[in-house]
Design a protein around this motif. Structure first.
Motif, PDB file in Angstrom:
ATOM      1  N   MET A   1       7.790 -12.981   0.112  1.00  0.00           N
ATOM      2  CA  MET A   1       7.944 -14.342  -0.716  1.00  0.00           C
ATOM      3  C   MET A   1       9.069 -14.121  -1.736  1.00  0.00           C
ATOM      4  O   MET A   1       8.930 -12.843  -2.190  1.00  0.00           O
ATOM      5  N   LEU A   2       9.728 -15.006  -1.988  1.00  0.00           N
ATOM      6  CA  LEU A   2      10.972 -14.724  -3.203  1.00  0.00           C
ATOM      7  C   LEU A   2      10.369 -15.747  -4.447  1.00  0.00           C
ATOM      8  O   LEU A   2      10.173 -16.804  -4.256  1.00  0.00           O
ATOM      9  N   THR A   3      10.411 -14.781  -5.544  1.00  0.00           N
ATOM     10  CA  THR A   3      10.055 -15.598  -6.621  1.00  0.00           C
ATOM     11  C   THR A   3      11.066 -15.290  -7.499  1.00  0.00           C
ATOM     12  O   THR A   3      11.468 -14.231  -7.807  1.00  0.00           O
ATOM     13  N   LEU A   4      11.654 -16.346  -8.303  1.00  0.00           N
ATOM     14  CA  LEU A   4      12.741 -16.274  -9.595  1.00  0.00           C
ATOM     15  C   LEU A   4      12.035 -16.587 -10.565  1.00  0.00           C
ATOM     16  O   LEU A   4      11.403 -17.654 -10.803  1.00  0.00           O
ATOM     17  N   TYR A   5      12.205 -15.551 -11.639  1.00  0.00           N
ATOM     18  CA  TYR A   5      11.868 -15.869 -13.049  1.00  0.00           C
ATOM     19  C   TYR A   5      13.063 -16.448 -13.798  1.00  0.00           C
ATOM     20  O   TYR A   5      13.856 -15.867 -13.780  1.00  0.00           O
ATOM     21  N   HIS A   6      12.642 -17.627 -14.427  1.00  0.00           N
ATOM     22  CA  HIS A   6      13.819 -18.531 -14.801  1.00  0.00           C
ATOM     23  C   HIS A   6      13.408 -19.073 -16.170  1.00  0.00           C
ATOM     24  O   HIS A   6      12.267 -19.497 -16.543  1.00  0.00           O
ATOM     25  N   SER A   7      14.349 -19.051 -17.022  1.00  0.00           N
ATOM     26  CA  SER A   7      14.323 -19.889 -18.308  1.00  0.00           C
ATOM     27  C   SER A   7      15.631 -20.644 -18.260  1.00  0.00           C
ATOM     28  O   SER A   7      16.443 -20.242 -18.354  1.00  0.00           O
ATOM     29  N   PRO A   8      15.355 -21.988 -18.390  1.00  0.00           N
ATOM     30  CA  PRO A   8      16.328 -22.977 -18.322  1.00  0.00           C
ATOM     31  C   PRO A   8      17.244 -22.819 -19.452  1.00  0.00           C
ATOM     32  O   PRO A   8      17.099 -22.391 -20.562  1.00  0.00           O
ATOM     33  N   HIS A   9      18.770 -23.007 -19.120  1.00  0.00           N
ATOM     34  CA  HIS A   9      19.781 -23.141 -19.985  1.00  0.00           C
ATOM     35  C   HIS A   9      19.787 -21.599 -20.730  1.00  0.00           C
ATOM     36  O   HIS A   9      20.042 -21.298 -22.055  1.00  0.00           O
ATOM     37  N   SER A  10      19.571 -20.479 -19.633  1.00  0.00           N
ATOM     38  CA  SER A  10      19.935 -19.219 -20.114  1.00  0.00           C
ATOM     39  C   SER A  10      20.879 -18.644 -18.814  1.00  0.00           C
ATOM     40  O   SER A  10      21.455 -19.171 -18.089  1.00  0.00           O
ATOM     41  N   ARG A  11      20.989 -17.260 -18.758  1.00  0.00           N
ATOM     42  CA  ARG A  11      21.796 -16.378 -17.844  1.00  0.00           C
ATOM     43  C   ARG A  11      21.166 -16.959 -16.638  1.00  0.00           C
ATOM     44  O   ARG A  11      21.856 -16.697 -15.514  1.00  0.00           O
ATOM     45  N   SER A  12      19.899 -16.985 -16.377  1.00  0.00           N
ATOM     46  CA  SER A  12      19.284 -17.169 -15.025  1.00  0.00           C
ATOM     47  C   SER A  12      19.571 -18.621 -14.558  1.00  0.00           C
ATOM     48  O   SER A  12      19.620 -18.868 -13.322  1.00  0.00           O
ATOM     49  N   THR A  13      20.303 -19.704 -15.482  1.00  0.00           N
ATOM     50  CA  THR A  13      20.755 -20.844 -14.882  1.00  0.00           C
ATOM     51  C   THR A  13      21.856 -20.521 -13.555  1.00  0.00           C
ATOM     52  O   THR A  13      21.834 -21.550 -12.814  1.00  0.00           O
ATOM     53  N   ARG A  14      22.638 -19.525 -13.787  1.00  0.00           N
ATOM     54  CA  ARG A  14      23.720 -19.276 -12.888  1.00  0.00           C
ATOM     55  C   ARG A  14      23.115 -18.973 -11.363  1.00  0.00           C
ATOM     56  O   ARG A  14      23.529 -19.162 -10.376  1.00  0.00           O
ATOM     57  N   ILE A  15      21.699 -18.335 -11.443  1.00  0.00           N
ATOM     58  CA  ILE A  15      21.012 -18.204 -10.118  1.00  0.00           C
ATOM     59  C   ILE A  15      20.326 -19.299  -9.643  1.00  0.00           C
ATOM     60  O   ILE A  15      20.579 -19.573  -8.388  1.00  0.00           O
ATOM     61  N   ILE A  16      20.126 -20.372 -10.410  1.00  0.00           N
ATOM     62  CA  ILE A  16      19.766 -21.602 -10.186  1.00  0.00           C
ATOM     63  C   ILE A  16      20.655 -22.307  -9.388  1.00  0.00           C
ATOM     64  O   ILE A  16      20.650 -22.981  -8.278  1.00  0.00           O
ATOM     65  N   GLY A  17      21.864 -22.259  -9.938  1.00  0.00           N
ATOM     66  CA  GLY A  17      23.302 -22.873  -9.438  1.00  0.00           C
ATOM     67  C   GLY A  17      23.653 -22.327  -7.990  1.00  0.00           C
ATOM     68  O   GLY A  17      23.888 -23.129  -7.152  1.00  0.00           O
ATOM     69  N   LEU A  18      23.291 -20.830  -7.846  1.00  0.00           N
ATOM     70  CA  LEU A  18      23.712 -20.033  -6.539  1.00  0.00           C
ATOM     71  C   LEU A  18      22.570 -20.789  -5.417  1.00  0.00           C
ATOM     72  O   LEU A  18      22.918 -21.194  -4.408  1.00  0.00           O
ATOM     73  N   LEU A  19      21.324 -20.915  -6.013  1.00  0.00           N
ATOM     74  CA  LEU A  19      20.267 -21.178  -4.968  1.00  0.00           C
ATOM     75  C   LEU A  19      20.690 -22.902  -4.527  1.00  0.00           C
ATOM     76  O   LEU A  19      20.423 -23.135  -3.265  1.00  0.00           O
ATOM     77  N   HIS A  20      21.125 -23.540  -5.299  1.00  0.00           N
ATOM     78  CA  HIS A  20      21.628 -25.089  -4.845  1.00  0.00           C
ATOM     79  C   HIS A  20      22.915 -24.947  -3.949  1.00  0.00           C
ATOM     80  O   HIS A  20      22.800 -25.662  -2.960  1.00  0.00           O
ATOM     81  N   ALA A  21      23.857 -23.966  -4.567  1.00  0.00           N
ATOM     82  CA  ALA A  21      24.847 -24.085  -3.735  1.00  0.00           C
ATOM     83  C   ALA A  21      24.741 -23.489  -2.082  1.00  0.00           C
ATOM     84  O   ALA A  21      25.323 -24.159  -1.264  1.00  0.00           O
ATOM     85  N   MET A  22      23.795 -22.476  -2.300  1.00  0.00           N
ATOM     86  CA  MET A  22      23.313 -21.775  -0.712  1.00  0.00           C
ATOM     87  C   MET A  22      22.569 -22.927  -0.268  1.00  0.00           C
ATOM     88  O   MET A  22      22.171 -22.669   1.213  1.00  0.00           O
ATOM     89  N   GLY A  23      21.936 -23.712  -0.661  1.00  0.00           N
ATOM     90  CA  GLY A  23      20.865 -24.725  -0.029  1.00  0.00           C
ATOM     91  C   GLY A  23      19.516 -24.071   0.380  1.00  0.00           C
ATOM     92  O   GLY A  23      18.884 -24.458   1.223  1.00  0.00           O
ATOM     93  N   ILE A  24      19.193 -23.208  -0.629  1.00  0.00           N
ATOM     94  CA  ILE A  24      17.887 -22.410  -0.225  1.00  0.00           C
ATOM     95  C   ILE A  24      17.127 -22.443  -1.583  1.00  0.00           C
ATOM     96  O   ILE A  24      16.009 -21.525  -1.684  1.00  0.00           O
ATOM     97  N   LEU A  25      16.928 -23.456  -2.392  1.00  0.00           N
ATOM     98  CA  LEU A  25      16.280 -23.672  -3.769  1.00  0.00           C
ATOM     99  C   LEU A  25      14.653 -23.883  -3.249  1.00  0.00           C
ATOM    100  O   LEU A  25      13.758 -23.282  -3.646  1.00  0.00           O
ATOM    101  N   ASP A  26      14.797 -24.508  -1.882  1.00  0.00           N
ATOM    102  CA  ASP A  26      13.163 -24.784  -1.347  1.00  0.00           C
ATOM    103  C   ASP A  26      12.685 -23.493  -0.705  1.00  0.00           C
ATOM    104  O   ASP A  26      11.378 -23.470  -0.471  1.00  0.00           O
ATOM    105  N   ARG A  27      13.226 -22.499  -0.636  1.00  0.00           N
ATOM    106  CA  ARG A  27      12.821 -21.082  -0.063  1.00  0.00           C
ATOM    107  C   ARG A  27      12.406 -20.175  -1.221  1.00  0.00           C
ATOM    108  O   ARG A  27      12.071 -19.039  -0.788  1.00  0.00           O
ATOM    109  N   VAL A  28      12.675 -20.615  -2.227  1.00  0.00           N
ATOM    110  CA  VAL A  28      12.520 -19.688  -3.680  1.00  0.00           C
ATOM    111  C   VAL A  28      11.585 -20.178  -4.483  1.00  0.00           C
ATOM    112  O   VAL A  28      11.693 -21.293  -5.006  1.00  0.00           O
ATOM    113  N   LYS A  29      10.280 -19.576  -4.880  1.00  0.00           N
ATOM    114  CA  LYS A  29       9.479 -20.137  -5.742  1.00  0.00           C
ATOM    115  C   LYS A  29      10.029 -19.950  -7.512  1.00  0.00           C
ATOM    116  O   LYS A  29      10.487 -18.644  -7.618  1.00  0.00           O
ATOM    117  N   VAL A  30      10.387 -20.975  -8.018  1.00  0.00           N
ATOM    118  CA  VAL A  30      10.874 -20.693  -9.501  1.00  0.00           C
ATOM    119  C   VAL A  30       9.679 -20.562 -10.307  1.00  0.00           C
ATOM    120  O   VAL A  30       8.863 -21.889 -10.440  1.00  0.00           O
TER     121      VAL A  30
END
Length: 203
Positions: A1-30
């Motif tokens: 299982m993939l889990t991303l620990y994320h805080s909005p409007h922080s450096r982790s936003t670019r990882i959310i962007g990559l997940l959207h770009a790659m079309g895999i946001l639904d495969r990662v638990k945020v």
């Protein structure tokens, strides 16, 4: 299982962007966590496995991966069909790895030092400065619309990210400004902003 620990409007936003770009946001638990912010709000979150309480951190089957460049490399290798990475065996793989490493090892420190007004011969000898950052980006963008030429990759999303947060810090260079605008206007960027608005970090 993939889990991303994320805080909005922080450096982790670019990882959310990559997940959207790659079309895999639904495969990662945020998992949304709080972090200490520059304005004094937020603070360490006991749910965050990062030892310094930072984000992003990606956990894959119990193994933690931290640092944005490492997470981007890990995800693009794990999901090569997205074509946001450069696979092993590709002659451009080394260049891709160099861009990811250069960001964390050189570019972000220089941006921070520049913002703080820090100048020292040792810092310059080690990291160089903003003129060298601008020259490196300009030279790369002369060869194509993206850092890897005609290929849009995670390197563009990572390296453009500070200029997306702080538009006024974007170098006054037409090639760099056009590139930042192209990254900002990629079709899924609106979805990233919507995601951040609806998933604000807890207080």
């Amino acid at each position: 299982m993939l889990t991303l620990y994320h805080s909005p409007h922080s450096r982790s936003t670019r990882i959310i962007g990559l997940l959207h770009a790659m079309g895999i946001l639904d495969r990662v638990k945020v998992r949304i966590v709080s972090v200490a912010r520059n304005d004094g709000t937020g603070g360490p979150d006991p749910l965050n496995p990062h030892p310094e309480g930072k984000v992003p951190v990606l956990v894959h089957d119990g193994v933690e991966i931290w640092e944005s460049s490492a997470i981007m490399l890990y995800l693009t290798d794990l999901f090569p069909a997205s074509e946001f990475g450069v696979p092993q065996g590709d002659c451009q793989r080394g260049r891709f790895l160099s861009w990811l490493s250069w960001y964390g090892g050189v570019m972000e420190p220089v941006i921070v030092f520049n913002h703080m007004g820090l100048e020292d011969p040792i810092l310059h000898a080690t990291f160089r400065g903003m003129p060298e950052i601008i020259a490196r980006l300009h030279k790369a963008l002369e060869q194509g619309p993206w850092l890897m030429g005609d290929r849009l990759t995670a390197a563009d999303l990572l390296i453009a990210s500070p200029f997306l947060w702080f538009k006024d810090a974007t170098p006054d260079d037409p090639l760099i400004r056009d590139w930042v605008d192209r990254v900002a206007n990629l079709p899924w960027q609106g979805a990233v902003m919507d995601y951040e608005t609806w998933h604000m970090a807890p207080a």
